[in-house]
Design an enzyme around this catalytic site. Sequence first.
Site, mmCIF file in Angstrom:
data_model
loop_
_atom_site.group_PDB
_atom_site.id
_atom_site.type_symbol
_atom_site.label_atom_id
_atom_site.label_comp_id
_atom_site.label_asym_id
_atom_site.label_seq_id
_atom_site.Cartn_x
_atom_site.Cartn_y
_atom_site.Cartn_z
ATOM 1 N N LEU A 37 15.889 -6.715 -7.178
ATOM 2 C CA LEU A 37 15.345 -7.304 -8.250
ATOM 3 C C LEU A 37 14.538 -8.471 -7.995
ATOM 4 N N ALA A 82 10.336 -2.280 -0.958
ATOM 5 C CA ALA A 82 9.340 -2.942 0.211
ATOM 6 C C ALA A 82 8.689 -4.112 -0.713
ATOM 7 N N GLU A 83 8.157 -5.113 0.079
ATOM 8 C CA GLU A 83 7.191 -6.229 -0.496
ATOM 9 C C GLU A 83 5.734 -5.032 -0.352
ATOM 10 N N SER A 84 5.054 -4.817 -1.625
ATOM 11 C CA SER A 84 4.067 -3.853 -1.706
ATOM 12 C C SER A 84 2.594 -4.343 -1.938
ATOM 13 N N THR A 123 2.756 4.166 3.355
ATOM 14 C CA THR A 123 1.540 4.316 2.636
ATOM 15 C C THR A 123 0.242 4.996 3.573
ATOM 16 N N ASP A 124 -0.926 5.169 2.998
ATOM 17 C CA ASP A 124 -2.157 5.872 3.839
ATOM 18 C C ASP A 124 -2.717 4.343 4.659
ATOM 19 N N GLU A 125 -2.551 3.281 3.963
ATOM 20 C CA GLU A 125 -3.065 1.879 4.615
ATOM 21 C C GLU A 125 -2.367 1.746 6.220
ATOM 22 N N TYR A 150 0.560 -6.762 4.952
ATOM 23 C CA TYR A 150 1.462 -5.638 4.179
ATOM 24 C C TYR A 150 1.393 -4.377 5.170
ATOM 25 N N THR A 153 3.337 -4.404 8.401
ATOM 26 C CA THR A 153 4.568 -4.325 8.315
ATOM 27 C C THR A 153 5.077 -2.728 7.973
ATOM 28 N N LYS A 154 4.576 -2.225 7.018
ATOM 29 C CA LYS A 154 4.435 -0.684 6.793
ATOM 30 C C LYS A 154 4.334 0.172 8.129
ATOM 31 N N ASN A 179 -3.094 5.573 -3.090
ATOM 32 C CA ASN A 179 -2.897 4.741 -4.406
ATOM 33 C C ASN A 179 -2.320 5.290 -5.474
ATOM 34 N N ASN A 180 -1.071 4.752 -6.088
ATOM 35 C CA ASN A 180 -0.479 5.349 -7.216
ATOM 36 C C ASN A 180 -1.078 4.667 -8.563
ATOM 37 N N LYS A 189 -1.113 -5.261 -9.790
ATOM 38 C CA LYS A 189 -2.080 -4.401 -9.462
ATOM 39 C C LYS A 189 -3.447 -3.914 -10.034
HETATM 40 P P1 NAD Z 1 6.974 -2.349 -6.285
HETATM 41 O O1 NAD Z 1 6.628 -3.669 -5.547
HETATM 42 O O2 NAD Z 1 6.717 -2.029 -7.641
HETATM 43 O O3 NAD Z 1 8.546 -2.286 -6.029
HETATM 44 C C1 NAD Z 1 9.073 -2.477 -4.931
HETATM 45 C C2 NAD Z 1 10.687 -2.634 -5.471
HETATM 46 O O4 NAD Z 1 11.510 -2.837 -4.276
HETATM 47 C C3 NAD Z 1 10.937 -3.520 -6.424
HETATM 48 O O5 NAD Z 1 11.716 -3.122 -7.421
HETATM 49 C C4 NAD Z 1 11.968 -4.682 -5.549
HETATM 50 O O6 NAD Z 1 12.676 -5.724 -6.253
HETATM 51 C C5 NAD Z 1 12.426 -3.783 -4.564
HETATM 52 N N1 NAD Z 1 12.858 -4.662 -3.501
HETATM 53 C C6 NAD Z 1 11.854 -5.593 -2.696
HETATM 54 N N2 NAD Z 1 12.492 -6.215 -1.639
HETATM 55 C C7 NAD Z 1 13.718 -5.837 -1.494
HETATM 56 C C8 NAD Z 1 14.750 -5.809 -0.652
HETATM 57 N N3 NAD Z 1 14.781 -6.792 0.351
HETATM 58 N N4 NAD Z 1 16.047 -5.125 -0.977
HETATM 59 C C9 NAD Z 1 16.259 -4.228 -2.089
HETATM 60 N N5 NAD Z 1 14.880 -4.196 -2.975
HETATM 61 C C10 NAD Z 1 13.996 -4.739 -2.740
HETATM 62 O O7 NAD Z 1 6.447 -1.198 -5.020
HETATM 63 P P2 NAD Z 1 5.691 0.186 -5.437
HETATM 64 O O8 NAD Z 1 4.225 0.248 -5.636
HETATM 65 O O9 NAD Z 1 6.697 1.023 -6.320
HETATM 66 O O10 NAD Z 1 5.924 0.739 -3.903
HETATM 67 C C11 NAD Z 1 7.446 1.523 -3.521
HETATM 68 C C12 NAD Z 1 7.027 1.965 -2.070
HETATM 69 O O11 NAD Z 1 5.987 2.819 -1.982
HETATM 70 C C13 NAD Z 1 6.813 0.934 -1.148
HETATM 71 O O12 NAD Z 1 7.461 1.360 0.077
HETATM 72 C C14 NAD Z 1 5.150 0.973 -1.010
HETATM 73 O O13 NAD Z 1 4.938 0.583 0.630
HETATM 74 C C15 NAD Z 1 5.130 2.485 -0.955
HETATM 75 N N6 NAD Z 1 3.518 3.171 -1.451
HETATM 76 C C16 NAD Z 1 3.062 2.445 -2.819
HETATM 77 C C17 NAD Z 1 1.919 2.715 -3.168
HETATM 78 C C18 NAD Z 1 1.224 2.223 -4.516
HETATM 79 O O14 NAD Z 1 0.275 2.787 -4.650
HETATM 80 N N7 NAD Z 1 1.780 1.351 -5.071
HETATM 81 C C19 NAD Z 1 1.247 3.829 -2.472
HETATM 82 C C20 NAD Z 1 1.899 4.251 -1.333
HETATM 83 C C21 NAD Z 1 3.187 3.961 -0.853
HETATM 84 O O1 DAU Z 2 -3.046 2.966 -0.647
HETATM 85 C C1 DAU Z 2 -1.843 2.720 -0.891
HETATM 86 C C2 DAU Z 2 -1.562 1.396 -1.404
HETATM 87 O O2 DAU Z 2 -1.975 0.985 -2.475
HETATM 88 C C3 DAU Z 2 -0.109 0.880 -1.359
HETATM 89 O O3 DAU Z 2 0.466 0.934 -0.053
HETATM 90 C C4 DAU Z 2 0.048 -0.595 -1.634
HETATM 91 O O4 DAU Z 2 1.480 -0.952 -2.028
HETATM 92 C C5 DAU Z 2 -0.717 -0.673 -3.261
HETATM 93 O O5 DAU Z 2 -0.420 -1.876 -3.681
HETATM 94 C C6 DAU Z 2 -2.226 -0.234 -3.231
HETATM 95 O O6 DAU Z 2 -2.845 -1.198 -2.332
HETATM 96 P P1 DAU Z 2 -4.305 -1.691 -2.707
HETATM 97 O O7 DAU Z 2 -4.569 -2.904 -2.063
HETATM 98 O O8 DAU Z 2 -5.369 -0.666 -2.422
HETATM 99 O O9 DAU Z 2 -4.057 -1.767 -4.115
HETATM 100 P P2 DAU Z 2 -4.401 -2.993 -5.348
HETATM 101 O O10 DAU Z 2 -4.002 -2.306 -6.600
HETATM 102 O O11 DAU Z 2 -4.070 -4.321 -5.046
HETATM 103 O O12 DAU Z 2 -6.052 -2.772 -5.327
HETATM 104 C C7 DAU Z 2 -7.032 -1.691 -5.390
HETATM 105 C C8 DAU Z 2 -8.416 -1.926 -5.129
HETATM 106 O O13 DAU Z 2 -8.765 -2.836 -6.257
HETATM 107 C C9 DAU Z 2 -8.695 -2.758 -3.926
HETATM 108 O O14 DAU Z 2 -9.760 -2.155 -3.486
HETATM 109 C C10 DAU Z 2 -8.531 -4.241 -4.310
HETATM 110 C C11 DAU Z 2 -9.247 -4.033 -5.774
HETATM 111 N N1 DAU Z 2 -9.110 -5.042 -6.775
HETATM 112 C C12 DAU Z 2 -7.842 -5.363 -6.975
HETATM 113 C C13 DAU Z 2 -7.239 -6.231 -8.047
HETATM 114 C C14 DAU Z 2 -5.919 -6.677 -8.253
HETATM 115 C C15 DAU Z 2 -10.146 -5.249 -7.624
HETATM 116 O O15 DAU Z 2 -11.097 -5.216 -7.380
HETATM 117 N N2 DAU Z 2 -9.567 -6.294 -8.663
HETATM 118 C C16 DAU Z 2 -8.485 -6.830 -8.839
HETATM 119 O O16 DAU Z 2 -8.274 -7.511 -9.834
#
Ligand code: NAD
Ligand code: DAU
Length: 334
Positions: A37, A82-84, A123-125, A150, A153-154, A179-180, A189
């Site tokens: 949390l 993860a830290e995301s 992640t695709d990153e 980020y 580390t992934k 990206n989700n 986000k």
């Molecule tokens: P998020 O930041 O919304 O959620 C991360 C969760 O992990 C949180 O509930 C947080 O409390 C928990 N957490 C963080 N550090 C922790 C620790 N040390 N121990 C236990 N819990 C911990 O992230 P998300 O966007 O849901 O992403 C989830 C996973 O999917 C990540 O591994 C991320 O790299 C991957 N991913 C995300 C996206 C995206 O678009 N968001 C895309 C591809 C992959």
């Molecule tokens: O590709 C998968 C990744 O997608 C995941 O691994 C990450 O956890 C997830 O956060 C996401 O990363 P991005 O950096 O692509 O997502 P973000 O939502 O931060 O930004 C999406 C795009 O929008 C990016 O090009 C930056 C831009 N952006 C972001 C914010 C917050 C803006 O232009 N304005 C904004 O205010």
Amino acid sequence: MSARHLVVTGGAGFIGSAFVHHVIEHTDDTVTVVDSLTYAGNLASLEDLPSNRVRLEVEDIADAAAMDRIIRGADAVVHFAAESHNDNSLDDPSPFVQTNLIGTFTLLESVRRHGVRLHHISTDEVYGDLALDDPQRFTETTPYNPSSPYSATKAGSDLLVRAWVRSFGVQATLSNCSNNYGPRQHVEKFIPRQITNLIDGIRPKLYGAGLNVRDWIHAEDHSSAVLRILEAGEIGQTYLIGADGEKNNRQVVELILQLMGHDVHDYEHVADRAGHDLRYAIDATRLRNELGWEPAFADFETGLAATIDWYRDNEQWWRPQKAATEAKYQKVGQ
Ligand code: NAD
Ligand code: DAU
């Protein structure tokens, strides 16, 4: 398939909670959510789940004793924690190293000790970025080339998983997703930030010129893909998850403005992200052909409209984080 017991790390986060909802709806499995949390975890994301099938352990994945206690006897661990957020990793990389690397290492040692199957979410990153006109998309054999703290580390966590499979015979699969979007995504986000800004009467903010491309997939489709890999994926393999959803940030902001009834040009350009990746694009052929997976949310506009409705209807879910998130962005001119 008989009911399994799954440990889902990060299950109070955006995609982890979507996955837990998906598992409860589509299987007979029970789930232990492990989540420390952090600012990104939200208990409200787990509120409406059946207590006889889902329980929460508030623990850090880097706590080896706690992981041993929880993982022993489970059928599989699905590792989302993860830290995301890239922007946060530019401000302070240390929690990213701690959770994404040390945390994943701790889990690997625990599943190794207890002989438990692992699915690692990535992640695709990890593949770096593509030119806008590059005809290639990322595949399972694209070389790793991460840009941000980020994504580095992934990438490191993925390599740890692969090494534990090869060196110690750990039974693991990996997936790298694009990206989700969807309900319950933190307002830091891109998409939820712009939707909630408009609800608050603030103009959407585009980093730089807004031409960076992301490959959008609904979190529900990410969840169905992970469940499919858990059921039928080959141990040691990596699967790329994507739904052919490439759009540049300007197109996304204009669509949000249109769907929310505003002038499509009523946004502002703000400071760009340091080292901002230009384009991500996924080729999910292996997942589609070998495991027969197909996304359900083929139409981005429909999924985005439903996501906007969710943020309009669930202000109590996101409101507590909004002011502090915007204050943080304001400090760095974004
Ligand atoms: P998020 O930041 O919304 O959620 C991360 C969760 O992990 C949180 O509930 C947080 O409390 C928990 N957490 C963080 N550090 C922790 C620790 N040390 N121990 C236990 N819990 C911990 O992230 P998300 O966007 O849901 O992403 C989830 C996973 O999917 C990540 O591994 C991320 O790299 C991957 N991913 C995300 C996206 C995206 O678009 N968001 C895309 C591809 C992959
Ligand atoms: O590709 C998968 C990744 O997608 C995941 O691994 C990450 O956890 C997830 O956060 C996401 O990363 P991005 O950096 O692509 O997502 P973000 O939502 O931060 O930004 C999406 C795009 O929008 C990016 O090009 C930056 C831009 N952006 C972001 C914010 C917050 C803006 O232009 N304005 C904004 O205010």
